[in-house]
Scaffold this motif. Structure first.
Motif, PDB file in Angstrom:
ATOM      1  N   TRP A 164       0.842  -1.188   0.000  1.00 60.34           N
ATOM      2  CA  TRP A 164       0.000   0.000   0.000  1.00 60.34           C
ATOM      3  C   TRP A 164       0.880   1.240   0.000  1.00 60.34           C
ATOM      4  O   TRP A 164       1.961   1.260   0.594  1.00 60.34           O
ATOM      5  CB  TRP A 164      -0.908   0.027   1.239  1.00 60.34           C
ATOM      6  N   ALA A 165       0.403   2.303  -0.637  1.00 63.50           N
ATOM      7  CA  ALA A 165       1.172   3.549  -0.686  1.00 63.50           C
ATOM      8  C   ALA A 165       1.383   4.139   0.699  1.00 63.50           C
ATOM      9  O   ALA A 165       2.323   4.906   0.925  1.00 63.50           O
ATOM     10  CB  ALA A 165       0.471   4.563  -1.586  1.00 63.50           C
ATOM     11  N   THR A 166       0.500   3.783   1.640  1.00 62.56           N
ATOM     12  CA  THR A 166       0.624   4.319   3.001  1.00 62.56           C
ATOM     13  C   THR A 166       1.624   3.534   3.846  1.00 62.56           C
ATOM     14  O   THR A 166       1.955   3.961   4.955  1.00 62.56           O
ATOM     15  CB  THR A 166      -0.739   4.302   3.692  1.00 62.56           C
ATOM     16  N   ASP A 167       2.109   2.394   3.356  1.00 63.27           N
ATOM     17  CA  ASP A 167       3.101   1.619   4.101  1.00 63.27           C
ATOM     18  C   ASP A 167       4.418   2.389   4.154  1.00 63.27           C
ATOM     19  O   ASP A 167       4.791   3.075   3.182  1.00 63.27           O
ATOM     20  CB  ASP A 167       3.346   0.267   3.427  1.00 63.27           C
ATOM     21  N   PRO A 168       5.154   2.316   5.251  1.00 61.97           N
ATOM     22  CA  PRO A 168       6.441   3.019   5.322  1.00 61.97           C
ATOM     23  C   PRO A 168       7.437   2.409   4.332  1.00 61.97           C
ATOM     24  O   PRO A 168       7.453   1.190   4.135  1.00 61.97           O
ATOM     25  CB  PRO A 168       6.883   2.804   6.771  1.00 61.97           C
ATOM     26  N   PRO A 169       8.263   3.238   3.714  1.00 61.73           N
ATOM     27  CA  PRO A 169       9.246   2.700   2.768  1.00 61.73           C
ATOM     28  C   PRO A 169      10.314   1.893   3.488  1.00 61.73           C
ATOM     29  O   PRO A 169      10.711   2.215   4.607  1.00 61.73           O
ATOM     30  CB  PRO A 169       9.835   3.951   2.113  1.00 61.73           C
ATOM     31  N   GLY A 170      10.776   0.826   2.824  1.00 62.22           N
ATOM     32  CA  GLY A 170      11.850   0.021   3.385  1.00 62.22           C
ATOM     33  C   GLY A 170      13.205   0.665   3.158  1.00 62.22           C
ATOM     34  O   GLY A 170      13.330   1.679   2.464  1.00 62.22           O
ATOM     35  N   GLN A 171      14.206   0.081   3.764  1.00 62.43           N
ATOM     36  CA  GLN A 171      15.566   0.602   3.652  1.00 62.43           C
ATOM     37  C   GLN A 171      16.073   0.419   2.222  1.00 62.43           C
ATOM     38  O   GLN A 171      16.047  -0.679   1.677  1.00 62.43           O
ATOM     39  CB  GLN A 171      16.486  -0.126   4.634  1.00 62.43           C
ATOM     40  N   SER A 172      16.555   1.485   1.597  1.00 64.78           N
ATOM     41  CA  SER A 172      17.099   1.392   0.244  1.00 64.78           C
ATOM     42  C   SER A 172      18.597   1.161   0.315  1.00 64.78           C
ATOM     43  O   SER A 172      19.254   1.504   1.300  1.00 64.78           O
ATOM     44  CB  SER A 172      16.805   2.674  -0.551  1.00 64.78           C
ATOM     45  N   GLN A 173      19.137   0.558  -0.738  1.00 62.15           N
ATOM     46  CA  GLN A 173      20.567   0.340  -0.821  1.00 62.15           C
ATOM     47  C   GLN A 173      20.971   0.242  -2.277  1.00 62.15           C
ATOM     48  O   GLN A 173      20.127   0.041  -3.164  1.00 62.15           O
ATOM     49  CB  GLN A 173      20.970  -0.924  -0.064  1.00 62.15           C
ATOM     50  N   THR A 174      22.255   0.388  -2.541  1.00 59.97           N
ATOM     51  CA  THR A 174      22.754   0.362  -3.913  1.00 59.97           C
ATOM     52  C   THR A 174      22.877  -1.078  -4.378  1.00 59.97           C
ATOM     53  O   THR A 174      23.629  -1.870  -3.802  1.00 59.97           O
ATOM     54  CB  THR A 174      24.118   1.067  -4.008  1.00 59.97           C
ATOM     55  N   LEU A 175      22.126  -1.417  -5.416  1.00 54.12           N
ATOM     56  CA  LEU A 175      22.222  -2.733  -6.037  1.00 54.12           C
ATOM     57  C   LEU A 175      23.250  -2.715  -7.156  1.00 54.12           C
ATOM     58  O   LEU A 175      24.052  -3.642  -7.304  1.00 54.12           O
ATOM     59  CB  LEU A 175      20.850  -3.150  -6.588  1.00 54.12           C
ATOM     60  N   LEU A 176      23.229  -1.647  -7.967  1.00 55.69           N
ATOM     61  CA  LEU A 176      24.138  -1.488  -9.100  1.00 55.69           C
ATOM     62  C   LEU A 176      24.609  -0.044  -9.148  1.00 55.69           C
ATOM     63  O   LEU A 176      23.884   0.859  -8.736  1.00 55.69           O
ATOM     64  CB  LEU A 176      23.416  -1.801 -10.426  1.00 55.69           C
ATOM     65  N   PRO A 177      25.800   0.206  -9.688  1.00 56.59           N
ATOM     66  CA  PRO A 177      26.166   1.593  -9.974  1.00 56.59           C
ATOM     67  C   PRO A 177      25.175   2.197 -10.966  1.00 56.59           C
ATOM     68  O   PRO A 177      24.614   1.489 -11.820  1.00 56.59           O
ATOM     69  CB  PRO A 177      27.564   1.480 -10.582  1.00 56.59           C
ATOM     70  N   ALA A 178      24.952   3.495 -10.867  1.00 53.66           N
ATOM     71  CA  ALA A 178      23.978   4.153 -11.745  1.00 53.66           C
ATOM     72  C   ALA A 178      24.310   3.944 -13.214  1.00 53.66           C
ATOM     73  O   ALA A 178      23.417   3.765 -14.050  1.00 53.66           O
ATOM     74  CB  ALA A 178      23.915   5.642 -11.411  1.00 53.66           C
ATOM     75  N   ILE A 179      25.601   3.956 -13.553  1.00 57.11           N
ATOM     76  CA  ILE A 179      26.000   3.767 -14.954  1.00 57.11           C
ATOM     77  C   ILE A 179      25.618   2.372 -15.437  1.00 57.11           C
ATOM     78  O   ILE A 179      25.089   2.206 -16.534  1.00 57.11           O
ATOM     79  CB  ILE A 179      27.514   4.017 -15.117  1.00 57.11           C
TER      80      ILE A 179
END
Length: 313
Positions: free
Chosen positions: A97-112
């Motif tokens: 749901w959009a109201t759920d708090p966002p989970g922890q983000s992390q880098t999966l790949l370099p942006a390039i």
């Protein structure tokens, strides 16, 4: 080690670009790359995100079939991995749901890297009956025995995943990702609001080069062995230095040290002709900011920005 892999059509193409191999879902290049990287290394890389792979019974860890879907994965987890390619390589767990708090983000790949993969997938031919001008970057897949048909796609705003298969995991003849799942993927995107075309402008530092323009050590995978030589330091720019400002007109000499030659000099993303050693000249062609990038034969690179002053007259 006894693992015999074939492409889906049982044909071989010889030397092929990474772009074409990805768009055509070729099996042998994927397995060859995984064999070089190591299956356990890729498994550990995925485990940092919280994505869980379901291994076969009694398996002690990932092996080469990982490249071809030889492990189980949830559709939601697969969608979260593809969504990272639209988010400059940043991964986050999905929310229901959009109201759920966002989970922890992390880098999966370099942006390039995320941009390059997305750029490749944006050129995948669409399924029959659909336009190629949708801006959808997508990938299809078919598991062993036609048990699972997958299609994952993204545009500038949405990521969509489709799975087609039997609830009991049974065999379904001729059930492939391209024939069964990809048309559903495109139908779903057609129901969504418009989005910016994929993949957009490349991030800073991307090298927009053809294979022929790359340093020799980066043109083929695996790279052909280079002649033995003494180890070198990473390439470094001697000139221009930090905060360099040049006058308009004339010729300037760029200088470097270190790096494994031959070198590739790029100015504002364009390859400087006949520039393969640690010195090269450039005819100043107008005021403004510029970015100089130096790449050595092993792929190590360094960049620096400098400024050309407007003509005082």
């Amino acid at each position: 080690d006894g693992y015999a892999v074939h492409n889906f059509d049982r044909e071989y193409r010889g030397w092929i670009s990474a772009r074409q191999a990805l768009q055509d879902s070729l099996n042998t290049p994927a397995v060859r790359i995984l064999a070089t990287l190591g299956p356990s290394r890729v498994e550990r890389w995925l485990s940092h995100t919280g994505v869980k792979l379901a291994m076969p019974p009694h398996a002690t860890g990932a092996s080469l079939p990982l490249a071809l879907g030889g492990v189980g994965i949830r559709l939601t987890d697969l969608v979260s991995l593809y969504a990272a390619m639209a988010n400059e390589g940043r991964w986050q767990p999905l929310r229901i749901w959009a109201t759920d708090p966002p989970g922890q983000s992390q880098t999966l790949l370099p942006a390039i890297a995320a941009w390059q993969i997305r750029d490749c997938l944006a050129g995948t031919p669409p399924p029959a009956g659909f336009s190629a001008d949708t801006g959808i970057a997508f990938k299809t897949g078919t598991s062993y025995g036609f048990r699972d048909a997958w299609a994952l796609g993204l545009n500038g705003r949405y990521t969509v995943g489709v799975w087609v298969g039997r609830p009991d995991g049974g065999y379904a003849p001729d059930q492939t990702g391209r024939i069964q799942a990809a048309p559903l993927l495109f139908q779903i995107f057609a129901l969504l609001p418009p989005a910016d075309p994929a993949p957009g402008l490349p991030p800073p530092g991307t090298l927009p080069l053809t294979a022929a323009q790359l340093p020799p050590g980066l043109r083929e995978f695996p790279a052909r062995p280079m002649a033995a030589s003494a180890p070198t330091d990473a390439p470094a720019l001697l000139f221009p230095g930090p905060n360099t400002r040049l006058a308009s007109g004339g010729v300037v000499e760029f200088k470097a040290q270190g790096g494994q030659p031959p070198l590739a000099w790029l100015l504002d993303g364009r390859l400087l002709a006949d520039a393969t050693w640690r010195r090269t000249q450039w005819a100043i062609n107008g005021p403004g900011s510029h970015r100089l990038t130096l790449v050595d034969a092993t792929g190590r690179q360094t960049s620096r920005e400098f400024w050309v002053e407007p003509d005082s007259q």
